[in-house]
Motif scaffolding. Structure first.
Motif, short mmCIF file in Angstrom:
data_model
loop_
_atom_site.label_atom_id
_atom_site.label_comp_id
_atom_site.label_asym_id
_atom_site.label_seq_id
_atom_site.Cartn_x
_atom_site.Cartn_y
_atom_site.Cartn_z
N TRP A 187 4.72 -10.11 -9.23
CA TRP A 187 5.31 -8.91 -8.60
C TRP A 187 6.77 -8.75 -9.03
N PHE A 200 -0.25 -2.80 -14.85
CA PHE A 200 -0.95 -3.39 -13.70
C PHE A 200 -1.58 -2.28 -12.86
N THR A 208 -10.53 0.31 -9.12
CA THR A 208 -10.93 0.91 -7.85
C THR A 208 -11.38 2.36 -8.04
N HIS A 211 -7.74 5.85 -6.06
CA HIS A 211 -7.32 5.14 -4.86
C HIS A 211 -8.21 5.52 -3.68
N ASP A 233 2.90 0.04 0.14
CA ASP A 233 2.89 -0.91 -0.99
C ASP A 233 4.33 -1.20 -1.35
N ARG A 234 4.54 -1.93 -2.43
CA ARG A 234 5.90 -2.10 -2.96
C ARG A 234 6.35 -0.76 -3.52
N HIS A 253 6.64 -0.69 2.03
CA HIS A 253 6.53 -1.69 3.11
C HIS A 253 6.24 -3.06 2.52
N PHE A 255 4.47 -6.24 3.41
CA PHE A 255 3.54 -6.60 4.48
C PHE A 255 3.72 -8.04 4.98
N HIS A 270 -7.11 -3.29 0.49
CA HIS A 270 -8.05 -3.43 -0.62
C HIS A 270 -7.43 -4.36 -1.67
N ALA A 271 -8.15 -5.41 -2.01
CA ALA A 271 -7.71 -6.37 -3.04
C ALA A 271 -6.31 -6.90 -2.74
N VAL A 272 -6.06 -7.17 -1.48
CA VAL A 272 -4.74 -7.69 -1.09
C VAL A 272 -4.83 -9.18 -0.78
N HIS A 274 -6.84 -11.44 -1.54
CA HIS A 274 -7.20 -12.38 -2.62
C HIS A 274 -5.96 -12.74 -3.47
N ASP A 275 -4.83 -12.03 -3.20
CA ASP A 275 -3.57 -12.36 -3.90
C ASP A 275 -2.77 -13.43 -3.19
C1 LIG Z 1 -4.37 -6.19 -6.41
S1 LIG Z 1 -3.24 -4.93 -5.99
C2 LIG Z 1 -4.20 -3.85 -4.95
C3 LIG Z 1 -3.55 -2.49 -4.85
C4 LIG Z 1 -4.32 -1.47 -3.99
N1 LIG Z 1 -4.53 -1.95 -2.64
C5 LIG Z 1 -5.62 -1.08 -4.65
O1 LIG Z 1 -6.69 -1.43 -4.14
O2 LIG Z 1 -5.57 -0.42 -5.71
C6 LIG Z 1 -2.19 -5.74 -4.83
C7 LIG Z 1 -1.04 -4.88 -4.35
O3 LIG Z 1 -0.23 -5.61 -3.45
C8 LIG Z 1 1.08 -5.13 -3.59
N2 LIG Z 1 2.02 -6.10 -3.00
C9 LIG Z 1 2.40 -7.31 -3.49
N3 LIG Z 1 3.27 -7.89 -2.67
C10 LIG Z 1 3.46 -7.04 -1.62
C11 LIG Z 1 4.25 -7.10 -0.43
N4 LIG Z 1 5.00 -8.17 -0.13
N5 LIG Z 1 4.18 -6.04 0.40
C12 LIG Z 1 3.42 -4.96 0.13
N6 LIG Z 1 2.64 -4.85 -0.99
C13 LIG Z 1 2.67 -5.89 -1.84
C14 LIG Z 1 1.23 -4.96 -5.09
O4 LIG Z 1 2.26 -4.07 -5.41
C15 LIG Z 1 -0.14 -4.42 -5.47
O5 LIG Z 1 -0.15 -3.01 -5.53
#
Ligand SMILES: C[S@@+](CC[C@H](N)C(=O)[O-])C[C@H]1O[C@@H](n2cnc3c(N)ncnc32)[C@H](O)[C@@H]1O
Length: 375
Positions: A187, A200, A208, A211, A233-234, A253, A255, A270-272, A274-275
């Motif tokens: 990030w 990215f 996806t 969106h 998101d960022r 925001h 999170f 969505h896909a959050v 798993h990060d």
């Molecule tokens: C794998 S992507 C998924 C994006 C979106 N939810 C989608 O399904 O297309 C993970 C997202 O988490 C966001 N992200 C990373 N760290 C974050 C944080 N601390 N607060 C908010 N968003 C964050 C990234 O910018 C990225 O867009």
């Protein structure tokens, strides 16, 4: 029964994605069997060769074609059969025909383009898609180049060795950081370099397929009060989101900090998760839980739910990719249950994807007695 080899080859040549008439499960099961067939037919050395030499060589060539804009300009020029000389002329930079013919040879051998005669090439549906910015396939390749390679390749095995083969859970210490030139996490690199954020975001958009929030807006447009859909998101990611602002509010925001949107009907991720490690996921979930209204708000998580056995290659590869990129992971149903109950949630339903990509987990606050409080 022994099927003559020539008949088998003919049969395979005729099969196409259209045969499945939208039945995605059967199409994917057929791909799986076709891959198993290749694995059975290949000699051991052929399999190692393909893995260690061909795949990386092809990716390097595709990236070179993307860099030179050849696929894009080929499509713009009509996408017809082209001579080697024509393809050289399409490239953004001067390229030696003796070099290009060598690159085309492998692309043709791997069905990225078709070699119709000596030094005469026809694009395939895939190479045309790589030239079509709207299809975002080139963004996917660029994302592999900009990001995934740092979480993979030799950095990955070196990282695992250097961390004594422990399951990686520290998002600050990743194979990605070890591999990337700036020693930054994913990030931070995206925030510093707009091109890296773009590739990215394009990969995510491609995956996806638009969106979720835009799809929701389009489907329920009339019923949605303006501003009641909030996209968080960022800031760098939001700048590229390209959503309609009539109904959707954009809200930068983090999170990992308290959630400011309170008492919403649904909070979707969505896909959050798993990060993130369990520790960080719990922080995000607890901030979300604190904003939710008991018996009213729902939590929706679109992510992989790993099967106990027989995970699809997509799911297993996504898990290992998250390990390499972010020291994170995909989760089984049991892992999800533990994580969510640890943050005060109760799972109501898991909407499974028959294609075995991602599922949707629907949950709500368990409440003081640990039970569900559905309205
Ligand atoms: C794998 S992507 C998924 C994006 C979106 N939810 C989608 O399904 O297309 C993970 C997202 O988490 C966001 N992200 C990373 N760290 C974050 C944080 N601390 N607060 C908010 N968003 C964050 C990234 O910018 C990225 O867009």
């Amino acid at each position: 029964m022994t099927v003559p080899a020539t008949n088998t080859a003919d049969l395979l040549r005729q099969a196409s994605a259209h045969d499945f008439d939208g039945d995605e499960s059967t199409r994917l099961a057929t791909i799986r069997e076709a891959q198993r067939l290749i694995n059975r037919l290949q000699h051991l050395t052929e399999r190692s060769w393909e893995l260690a030499f061909e795949n990386w060589a092809v990716l390097g060539i595709v990236q070179t074609f993307v860099n030179l804009g050849i696929f894009e300009r080929w499509l713009d020029a009509g996408g017809d059969t082209a001579s080697l000389e024509t393809l050289c002329g399409l490239a953004k930079a001067a390229i030696d025909p003796k070099l290009l013919v060598r690159l085309c040879r492998l692309l043709a051998a791997k069905d990225f383009i078709e070699e119709v005669a000596e030094e005469q090439y026809k694009p395939t549906a895939f190479s045309l898609a790589l030239g079509d910015r709207g299809s975002l396939q080139a963004g996917w390749i660029q994302c592999g180049h900009d990001h995934f390679k740092y979480g993979g390749l030799d950095h990955f095995s070196r990282f695992l060795q250097e961390t004594s083969y422990r399951d990686p859970v520290d998002g600050g210490n990743t194979a990605y950081r070890l591999g990337c030139p700036e020693n930054l996490d994913l990030w931070a690199r995206c925030s510093l370099t707009p091109e890296l954020q773009t590739s990215f975001s394009e990969m995510m958009e491609c995956w996806t397929r638009g969106h979720d929030i835009s799809l929701f807006r389009a489907r329920h447009h009339a019923a949605i009060p303006a501003g009641s859909l909030v996209l968080q998101d960022r800031p760098e990611a939001l700048a590229l989101a390209g959503v309609d602002l009539d109904k959707i509010r954009i809200m930068p925001h983090d999170f990992l900090t308290p959630q400011l949107v309170r008492n919403a009907r649904a909070y979707m991720f969505h896909a959050v998760f798993h990060d993130w490690s369990d520790e960080k996921s719990l922080v995000i979930l607890k901030h979300t839980a604190a904003a939710m209204k008991l018996g009213y708000s729902r939590l929706l998580i679109a992510d992989v739910v790993l099967q106990p056995t027989g995970a699809s290659a997509f799911q297993a590869a996504m898990d290992v990719s998250m390990m390499g990129l972010l020291s994170a992971k995909e989760r089984t149903q049991g892992m999800w249950e533990e994580l969510l109950s640890g943050a005060g949630f109760k799972i109501l339903k898991i909407w499974k994807d028959p294609k075995r990509y991602e599922s949707v987990i629907e949950a709500e606050l368990a409440g003081p007695d640990g039970g569900a409080h559905s309205q």
